[in-house]
Design an enzyme around this catalytic site. Sequence first.
Site, short mmCIF file in Angstrom:
data_model
loop_
_atom_site.label_atom_id
_atom_site.label_comp_id
_atom_site.label_asym_id
_atom_site.label_seq_id
_atom_site.Cartn_x
_atom_site.Cartn_y
_atom_site.Cartn_z
N GLU A 75 5.46 -8.63 -4.09
CA GLU A 75 5.76 -7.20 -3.97
C GLU A 75 5.18 -6.55 -5.21
OE1 GLU A 75 7.03 -3.84 -4.69
OE2 GLU A 75 9.07 -4.59 -4.86
N CYS A 110 7.96 1.32 -7.62
CA CYS A 110 6.69 1.23 -6.89
C CYS A 110 6.71 1.98 -5.57
CB CYS A 110 6.36 -0.25 -6.65
SG CYS A 110 7.70 -1.17 -5.90
#
Length: 492
Positions: free
Chosen positions: A262, A296
């Site tokens: 990720e 993010c």
Amino acid sequence: MSERLPREQRLFIGGAWVEPDGGHYEVFNPATEGVVGLAPEASREQVHAAAGAAREAFATWSCTTPEERAVVLDRAASIMQRDLVPYAELAQAESGATTGTARGMQVAVSVARFKRYAKGAAEPVEAALPPQINEAGPMGKAGVLGALTVRQPVGVVTCITSYNNPWANPAGKVAPALAMGNTVVVKPAPQDPLSVYRMAAALEEAGAPPGVVNVVSGARPEVGEAAVDSPDVDMVSFTGSTSVGQRIAEVCGRDMKRQLMELGGKGAALVFEDADLDSAVAGIGTTFSFYSGQICTAPTRVIVHRAVHDALIEKLTGYIGFMKVGDPREKGTIVGPVISAAHRDRIESYVELGRKEGARVVAGGERPAGPGLDRGFYVAPTLLADCTNDMRVVREEIFGPVVVVVPFDDEEEGIALANDSDYGLLDYVWSGDVARAFRVARRLRAGGVGVNTIGRNMEAPFGGFKKSGVGRDVGSYALHAYSELQSIVWPG
């Protein structure tokens, strides 16, 4: 959390609290620059010992019943809930999160994830396939073959976690990995590792057998490298920057280790002329407030129809004006510090780069001043307009409270601009025409798309396209991510 004398944290290896070979290093409070505690610096040998302990424990943990694993996870959740306030105080001290975020989005989310995967341990791992009728041939007589798929644990999983959420992020790795019967070596971010040791202590108190959970930390890159290259490690689950993820992937590739990555994001917020601008501003504004932009999934790249461009800029500027920047422990604070002085300087250098590239600084752009802001790593919420897609501030992940705005003229151009990125984690669409919003969402090259919302369904798969990652987790997808698929065939 009141300032206390630093306490020397020990490593957690094979069910024992172990003195680190490399001594200790200081963990700093981003809001006060004071020392929160002393984190252990593991040696390469100790990291490999942790992986060896996990390998040894895997033999028995992987054979426990789902019910046994569920009991441990559920007990751990209860312990975290019991100690939520002191855990949140520690998380706030070492990460700089506001009180509401530390309690509600860090520790409370960790509790929820352990509860979710306590239930997830009992999810079926077997699925029958339709029987297949085979004609007689070189492979044998005619007959019917049955088939079954079985999800098996991968083995030893190294979990390398991010600094922006020292509770929810490791919980999202450790809980589903353990639920599936894996054992773990957790390597927390060097900036705020102390919370992860509290998680390990909760699991120990909950009855996790020795070696099932191991935690090793360090400020040196060798610690993370050892957690990846250990021959006892079967899988690496990493949350962090794309550049570090690429290096980890190269090491994993040599031994064909499984990966769950990720990585970075530069979320596009596509705002059409018929959008509810107040809703769009409230969503985009979370970039400034939530973890001070250190996330993010944030809608950091606003791509707005020219017809509402000026109105959106005006509303975003007004939104920033109501944001109190300051000590995250104080009531009313919305924007706390970023994680370190080095990261503050990096964000500020991007803002200056944007100026040089021709962007207009509409709000922010200067280090915030005021009572209590003479110490700590604060960045003012910043809005950059008059941007074009070739600017580095538009193309690169800044990971701070900075939003860039790029105008577009029609749907095709908006989609093209949104997709013109190395990243593809989460994008967003705001439009009053729901049919168009869904049509556009289907064309965005991102792992997830929010339509008129920044909210997330926590059972929906999470992960990215392109350089934003490899694999999917969250909900049942996390259980799949930490498993290998095996097929069993027999004559019917």
